[in-house]
Design an enzyme around this catalytic site. Sequence first.
Site: not given
Ligand code: TGC
Ligand code: FAD
Length: 388
Positions: A167, A272, A367, A369
């Site tokens: 986080i 260079r 955000e 992968t």
């Molecule tokens: P799924 O059934 O597809 O969706 C549930 C409901 O949500 C809707 N939906 C969205 N709505 C708005 N924006 C989106 N991007 C949406 N994606 C899906 C969808 O239509 C559905 O709506 P409803 O009305 O039918 O209920 O859900 P799922 O469980 O199958 O998952 C979908 C998936 C895999 C795409 C989603 O879980 C995902 O995007 N996974 C990636 C996780 C991720 O990006 N984590 C980021 C954590 S935060 C972070 O990394 C901060 S970094 C901070 C920094 O900058 O340092």
């Molecule tokens: P996993 O989900 O375990 O995935 C591992 C590998 O498997 C990846 O290559 C992925 O693409 C692949 N994979 C997974 N599922 C599938 C599939 N169905 N098909 C094919 N390939 C697949 N999260 C927050 O909530 N808040 C934050 O502020 C935040 N900040 C972050 C800061 C840093 C520096 C980092 C590194 C991460 C941060 N994250 C945060 C977490 C980040 O969002 C997750 O690391 C990211 O969503 C991937 O999850 P994971 O690392 O558990 O990888």
Amino acid sequence: MKFNGVDYYLIDELFSEEEKLIRNTIREFVEDNVIPVIEKHYREGTFPMQIVPKLAELGVFGATFPAKYGCAELNNVAYGLIMQELERGDSGVRSFASVQSALVMYPILTFGSEEQKNHWLPKIAKGEKIGCFGLTEPDYGSNPAGMITRAEKVDAGYILNGAKMWITNGTIADVAVVWAKLNGIVNGFLVEKDFKGFSAPEMKGKHSLRASITSELVFDNVFVPESHFLPNTSGLKSPLMCLNQARYGIAWGVIGSMMVAYTQALGYAKSRIQFSKPIAAYQITQTKLVHMLTEITKSQLLVLQLGRLKDEGKLKHTQVSLAKRNNCEVALEICRIAREILGANGILDEYPIMRHMANLESVKTYEGTHEMHTLIIGEDITGFSAFE
Ligand code: TGC
Ligand code: FAD
């Protein structure tokens, strides 16, 4: 030397005067306040906290949100340009601003009560309060729907148990936007740093995004009062809506890293000398430079249209996925090519390229992968979900 950006297609002509003014102001800020100190912070694994009040003064936090909450009410293209310039300094600086705006202020603005908005938004905008966003868990990254963190309803509030991982800003945050299941449905909670049973230890040992604080969040029977429950969420869709905001900023931000890598490589290649000619005179080097410039130009056009669509309210989240996926991938490729052009010098911290390259490994992963964005777009165009 003044940085003039990279603009092969006269894209500047597509920005308003206000957008350019904002971009140039942040560019100058980064030049004076981030670039001179960032290598030291990166090496030491610290975030340059001294820039927070200055970023707030420039209206960076919640830049697109309403003036009545102390925000600058800019359009989304201006916001994107801010992200681009901050990331030219370092992805950790852009991350800090992304989290404040897209992942903390946005959910409070969108899902919070009027009291929550009035209490938190002006303070976060002023940089007086820092926030973080807890979605990812040790066993649930790409698939947040499986989260284990739970809330249980009790008198006057909720009891939270579970843990979040990776986080950004966790250890330095005054408030955490935490997503947890209540009766099996994902809900949002505002957890303050001094709530009993809550801790946020810093994660150490990163080779990437070192000038950014990354933390665990641990909830051991934490009592969260009713006033800290986000009342207007609708399941997992709500945190996913927050991700769209952050992914949008990343798609713009990484262009800043691309610009650093390209300009460094171009300058180096011209000066260079090997085999009695500048390496820029060799066709292989020119091919590399042209590829970098082409990818930068394509990325710039992609985010500009994305921003205009967002401002017109026409944006689909799958379009954000396409830009985040593409721009992170090419930014990393551009950094790798730039490092190659600098030869051995490319690995030194005298040049910013390896730092940007290492950062981008995180940016490509967080955000959503690269693979998850592929599957999100794949589902959109084929109608088949490949997640199961
Ligand atoms: P799924 O059934 O597809 O969706 C549930 C409901 O949500 C809707 N939906 C969205 N709505 C708005 N924006 C989106 N991007 C949406 N994606 C899906 C969808 O239509 C559905 O709506 P409803 O009305 O039918 O209920 O859900 P799922 O469980 O199958 O998952 C979908 C998936 C895999 C795409 C989603 O879980 C995902 O995007 N996974 C990636 C996780 C991720 O990006 N984590 C980021 C954590 S935060 C972070 O990394 C901060 S970094 C901070 C920094 O900058 O340092
Ligand atoms: P996993 O989900 O375990 O995935 C591992 C590998 O498997 C990846 O290559 C992925 O693409 C692949 N994979 C997974 N599922 C599938 C599939 N169905 N098909 C094919 N390939 C697949 N999260 C927050 O909530 N808040 C934050 O502020 C935040 N900040 C972050 C800061 C840093 C520096 C980092 C590194 C991460 C941060 N994250 C945060 C977490 C980040 O969002 C997750 O690391 C990211 O969503 C991937 O999850 P994971 O690392 O558990 O990888």
